[in-house]
Design a protein around this motif. Structure first.
Motif: not given
Length: 173
Positions: A115-116, A118-120, A122-123, A130, A133, A137
Motif C-alpha cells: 500500500i505504501h 502504491l501510494e508513493g 500516486e505522488l 502517477r 494508480f 484501481k
C-alpha cells in the motif's frame, strides 16, 4: 442450398473439429511467452497489485477472480496505445520503487508495504507513473464488481429480472 455445397461445409466443419484439439493441446502458461501485451512476470506483478486493492477476506480476492486479466484486456482493447505505455511504465516503476524502499520486489512485500509503494507512485513527479494508480484501481474495482462471483453471489444479479407466471389465478375486482 446445393447438396454438394452443404456436404463440403459439413466435411470442413468436421475436419476443423477433429484438428482443433490436436492443434491446441500444447497450450499452457509456460508455452505462451506473453499474456496479452504483458510478460508473465509483469502479469504476476499486476495480479499482486489488484490483490493489494481487493484482498482475500471472507470473499475471494481480485487475484483469485482473475481481475488482473480483465485490467489487461481492457487496456489492450478499449484504451489508447498510450495507456499501455502507462501500465508498463507503472509496473516497472512499482518494482523499482519497491526495491529502493524495502530492498525487495513488490510481490514479496507485506500488505502495508505494498500500500505504501502504491501510494508513493500516486505522488510521483512523472505524470505517466502517477496515472498508473487511478487507472489500475478503477479497472480493478470495475472488474471485481462485474465478475461472475460478485454478480451472482453478492449482488444477486439476474440476467432477466421479473417473471411471468401465466397460471396464477386472478381475483375479480
Amino acid at each position: 442450398m446445393q447438396r454438394r455445397t452443404a456436404l463440403k461445409n459439413v466435411a470442413a466443419s468436421m475436419g476443423a473439429m477433429v484438428a482443433l484439439p490436436a492443434w491446441a493441446s500444447n497450450w499452457n502458461q509456460k508455452s505462451i511467452k506473453k499474456i496479452g501485451f504483458l510478460t508473465i512476470a509483469e502479469d504476476e506483478m499486476l495480479a499482486e497489485v489488484v490483490e493489494t486493492f481487493i484482498p482475500v477476506t471472507d470473499t475471494p480476492g481480485a487475484k483469485e477472480l482473475n481481475v488482473h486479466r480483465f485490467v489487461q484486456k481492457m487496456v489492450a482493447e478499449c484504451y489508447e496505445p498510450e495507456v499501455k505505455k502507462t501500465l508498463n511504465d507503472g509496473l516497472a516503476s512499482l518494482d523499482k520503487y519497491s526495491q529502493q524502499t524495502f530492498k525487495k520486489p513488490f510481490a514479496a512485500g507485506t500488505p502495508p508495504q505494498r500500500i505504501h509503494i502504491l501510494e508513493g507512485l500516486e505522488l510521483s513527479d512523472d505524470p505517466s507513473v502517477r496515472a498508473f494508480f487511478p487507472l489500475v484501481k478503477n479497472l480493478t474495482i470495475q472488474g471485481y464488481m462485474n465478475s461472475e462471483y460478485v454478480m451472482t453471489n453478492l449482488t444477486h444479479y439476474e440476467m432477466i429480472p421479473g417473471r411471468f407466471h401465466g397460471c396464477v389465478p386472478i381475483k375479480e375486482a
